[in-house]
Design an enzyme around this catalytic site. Structure first.
Site, mmCIF file in Angstrom:
data_model
loop_
_atom_site.group_PDB
_atom_site.id
_atom_site.type_symbol
_atom_site.label_atom_id
_atom_site.label_comp_id
_atom_site.label_asym_id
_atom_site.label_seq_id
_atom_site.Cartn_x
_atom_site.Cartn_y
_atom_site.Cartn_z
ATOM 1 N N THR A 245 53.885 12.311 44.061
ATOM 2 C CA THR A 245 53.775 12.840 45.425
ATOM 3 C C THR A 245 52.946 11.865 46.251
ATOM 4 O O THR A 245 51.745 11.695 45.994
ATOM 5 C CB THR A 245 53.127 14.231 45.433
ATOM 6 O OG1 THR A 245 53.880 15.097 44.588
ATOM 7 C CG2 THR A 245 53.105 14.799 46.845
ATOM 8 N N LYS B 299 44.730 16.071 47.601
ATOM 9 C CA LYS B 299 45.381 14.789 47.935
ATOM 10 C C LYS B 299 46.639 15.029 48.770
ATOM 11 O O LYS B 299 46.883 14.367 49.778
ATOM 12 C CB LYS B 299 45.705 14.073 46.613
ATOM 13 C CG LYS B 299 46.458 12.763 46.714
ATOM 14 C CD LYS B 299 47.945 12.896 46.401
ATOM 15 C CE LYS B 299 48.286 13.396 45.025
ATOM 16 N NZ LYS B 299 49.719 13.535 44.771
ATOM 17 N N LYS C 237 58.460 16.924 50.533
ATOM 18 C CA LYS C 237 57.479 17.368 49.522
ATOM 19 C C LYS C 237 56.131 17.722 50.152
ATOM 20 O O LYS C 237 55.517 18.739 49.803
ATOM 21 C CB LYS C 237 57.332 16.260 48.472
ATOM 22 C CG LYS C 237 56.235 16.498 47.451
ATOM 23 C CD LYS C 237 56.508 17.688 46.557
ATOM 24 C CE LYS C 237 55.313 17.979 45.650
ATOM 25 N NZ LYS C 237 55.441 19.238 44.945
HETATM 26 P P1 NAP Z 1 48.073 13.902 35.915
HETATM 27 O O1 NAP Z 1 48.284 14.727 34.726
HETATM 28 O O2 NAP Z 1 46.709 13.762 36.497
HETATM 29 O O3 NAP Z 1 48.693 12.442 35.635
HETATM 30 C C1 NAP Z 1 48.424 11.374 36.496
HETATM 31 C C2 NAP Z 1 49.075 10.097 35.986
HETATM 32 O O4 NAP Z 1 48.587 8.980 36.776
HETATM 33 C C3 NAP Z 1 48.713 9.783 34.525
HETATM 34 O O5 NAP Z 1 49.766 9.085 33.925
HETATM 35 C C4 NAP Z 1 47.498 8.868 34.705
HETATM 36 O O6 NAP Z 1 47.225 8.020 33.598
HETATM 37 C C5 NAP Z 1 47.965 8.035 35.890
HETATM 38 N N1 NAP Z 1 46.821 7.395 36.514
HETATM 39 C C6 NAP Z 1 45.839 7.980 37.235
HETATM 40 N N2 NAP Z 1 44.935 7.060 37.612
HETATM 41 C C7 NAP Z 1 45.346 5.876 37.107
HETATM 42 C C8 NAP Z 1 44.844 4.544 37.170
HETATM 43 N N3 NAP Z 1 43.728 4.263 37.857
HETATM 44 N N4 NAP Z 1 45.534 3.575 36.541
HETATM 45 C C9 NAP Z 1 46.668 3.855 35.869
HETATM 46 N N5 NAP Z 1 47.206 5.095 35.779
HETATM 47 C C10 NAP Z 1 46.547 6.086 36.390
HETATM 48 O O7 NAP Z 1 48.966 14.391 37.138
HETATM 49 P P2 NAP Z 1 50.346 15.197 37.183
HETATM 50 O O8 NAP Z 1 50.041 16.626 37.401
HETATM 51 O O9 NAP Z 1 51.235 14.762 36.091
HETATM 52 O O10 NAP Z 1 50.892 14.646 38.589
HETATM 53 C C11 NAP Z 1 51.533 13.406 38.747
HETATM 54 C C12 NAP Z 1 52.102 13.361 40.170
HETATM 55 O O11 NAP Z 1 53.011 14.448 40.335
HETATM 56 C C13 NAP Z 1 51.037 13.532 41.260
HETATM 57 O O12 NAP Z 1 51.416 12.765 42.376
HETATM 58 C C14 NAP Z 1 51.113 15.021 41.576
HETATM 59 O O13 NAP Z 1 50.669 15.305 42.893
HETATM 60 C C15 NAP Z 1 52.594 15.282 41.406
HETATM 61 N N6 NAP Z 1 52.978 16.658 41.062
HETATM 62 C C16 NAP Z 1 52.241 17.408 40.177
HETATM 63 C C17 NAP Z 1 52.645 18.703 39.878
HETATM 64 C C18 NAP Z 1 51.877 19.596 38.930
HETATM 65 O O14 NAP Z 1 52.079 20.814 38.997
HETATM 66 N N7 NAP Z 1 51.039 19.094 38.035
HETATM 67 C C19 NAP Z 1 53.801 19.237 40.473
HETATM 68 C C20 NAP Z 1 54.549 18.445 41.343
HETATM 69 C C21 NAP Z 1 54.119 17.153 41.629
HETATM 70 P P3 NAP Z 1 46.255 8.565 32.424
HETATM 71 O O15 NAP Z 1 47.124 9.468 31.586
HETATM 72 O O16 NAP Z 1 45.808 7.328 31.741
HETATM 73 O O17 NAP Z 1 45.127 9.310 33.087
#
Ligand code: NAP
Length: 288
Positions: A95, A238, A170
Site C-alpha cells: 500500500t 501510514k 486503496k
Molecule cells: P509486515 O508484516 O509488517 O511486513 C512488512 C514487509 O516489509 C516485511 O517483508 C518486512 O521485512 C519488509 N520491510 C520492512 N522494513 C524493511 C526494510 N527496512 N528493509 C527491507 N524490508 C523491510 O506488513 P504486512 O501486514 O504484510 O503489510 C505489507 C503491505 O501490505 C503494507 O504496505 C500494508 O499496508 C499492506 N496491507 C496490509 C494488510 C494487513 O491486513 N496486514 C492488508 C492490506 C494491505 P521483515 O520481514 O524483514 O521485517
C-alpha cells in the site's frame, strides 16, 4: 513462468504460499530470512538478494511496508529493477501513494519493465484463504496477462485504470477503514463512560445502519481486548498519511483524515504500533 515474491510479512508470506499451492515455481526474498523457512520447506527457492531475484523473474511481486522501503529495494544499491529482463513485469502490492506508483512506473519504463500497482483489500485471514481483492493500476493488456496469478491469491482482481489508480482506490478504502473504527471507538467509549455496558453498546451500535458493516468483523477483538496484529496499527497510520499527503499534492482538503492520522500516531507513542489497528479503541479507553 518464473515468479518472484519479495516481502514475506503478514501478507506476503501468505500470498506467496497460495502461489506455491497453485503449483507455480516461485523464488522468494525477504530481509528476515527465517520468514521464508516455511515456503522453502514447501518448495520455494531462496534468492540471496533483491538483485538476484530481479534477474531471475518473468513476474515479480513486492509486498513491502511503505513507499521508501519499496524504493530502496527496487532502486537501491542491491535493487532488483536494474536487473530485470526487458518485458518482464513488476507488480507492487504494497500500500503506497498513487504519485509514488506513478513514479515507480516511470522508473520501470526506463528499464523496459512493465509495472502494475496492485494493492489488496483484505487482511491476514483473506490473504491466507486466497480471498483478497486486487485493485490494479497499469496497462489493461498486462493486467489480463497476469490476472490468473491474482486469482490464485484473491477472489477477484479489478483493473481500475492507468498506473497509480490501484493505489488511489486503496487509500480511499483505508481512509474509511481508519475513520470508521475510530468513530466507533469514540462512541462506544463514551457510552461506557455514561454507564452503558460494553456488550450492549456494541450490540446496538452494530444493529444500526450508522455503523460501518465491517466493524462486525472486528467486534471480537474489541470485546475481548485481543489486539494481536492482523493489520498493524502503524500501517493504518501510514495509509492515512498517504491519503493526507495525496490530498495535499492535489490541493484537496482532508480535515478528518488529518485528525484521525494523529490519533493513530498518538497510539503509536503508547507502544501500540505493532498491535492490531483496532487497538485505537484501547488507546481511547485507557486513562493513563
Ligand atoms: P509486515 O508484516 O509488517 O511486513 C512488512 C514487509 O516489509 C516485511 O517483508 C518486512 O521485512 C519488509 N520491510 C520492512 N522494513 C524493511 C526494510 N527496512 N528493509 C527491507 N524490508 C523491510 O506488513 P504486512 O501486514 O504484510 O503489510 C505489507 C503491505 O501490505 C503494507 O504496505 C500494508 O499496508 C499492506 N496491507 C496490509 C494488510 C494487513 O491486513 N496486514 C492488508 C492490506 C494491505 P521483515 O520481514 O524483514 O521485517
Amino acid at each position: 513462468m518464473k515468479i518472484g515474491f519479495l516481502g514475506l510479512g503478514i501478507m506476503g508470506s501468505r500470498m506467496a504460499a497460495n502461489l506455491l499451492k497453485a503449483g507455480y515455481d516461485i523464488k522468494v526474498h525477504n530481509r528476515t530470512r527465517e520468514k521464508a523457512n516455511e515456503l522453502i520447506k514447501n518448495g520455494a527457492e531462496w534468492a540471496e538478494s533483491p538483485s538476484e531475484l530481479g534477474a531471475y523473474v518473468d513476474v515479480l511481486f513486492t509486498m513491502l511496508e511503505k513507499p521508501d522501503i519499496v524504493e530502496m529495494i527496487a532502486l537501491g544499491n542491491d535493487g532488483f529493477l536494474q536487473n530485470m529482463k526487458e518485458g518482464s513485469i513488476w507488480i507492487d502490492s504494497s500500500t503506497v501513494n498513487p504519485s509514488f506508483s506513478e513514479r515507480m512506473n516511470k522508473e520501470a519504463e526506463k528499464s523496459g519493465v512493465r509495472f502494475m500497482d496492485a494493492p489488496v483489500s483484505g487482511s491476514k485471514q483473506p490473504a491466507e484463504d486466497a480471498e483478497l481483492l486486487f485493485l490494479v493500476g497499469g496497462e489493461k493488456d498486462d493486467f489480463e496477462e497476469v490476472k490468473d496469478l491474482f486469482l490464485k491469491m484473491g477472489k477477484d482482481a479489478i483493473h481500475i485504470g492507468s498506473a497509480g489508480k490501484g493505489s488511489a482506490m486503496k487509500i480511499m478504502i483505508n481512509q474509511l477503514l481508519g475513520q470508521s473504527i475510530l468513530a466507533f471507538s469514540e462512541s462506544l467509549n463514551l457510552g461506557m463512560a455514561m454507564g452503558i455496558d460494553k456488550k450492549t453498546g456494541m450490540d446496538i451500535l452494530l444493529k444500526t445502519p450508522v455503523t460501518a458493516p465491517i466493524i462486525n468483523a472486528f467486534r471480537g477483538r474489541i470485546e475481548n481486548n485481543e489486539y494481536e496484529a492482523n493489520f498493524p496499527l502503524k500501517h493504518l497510520q501510514k495509509d492515512l498519511h498517504l491519503f493526507t499527503e495525496t490530498a495535499y499534492e492535489l490541493g484537496q482538503p482532508s480535515p478528518l483524515t488529518n485528525t484521525a492520522k494523529e490519533v493513530y500516531g498518538l497510539a503509536k507513542h503508547k507502544n501500540m504500533a505493532d498491535l492490531d489497528f483496532t487497538a485505537v479503541f484501547k488507546y481511547l479507553h485507557e486513562k493513563e
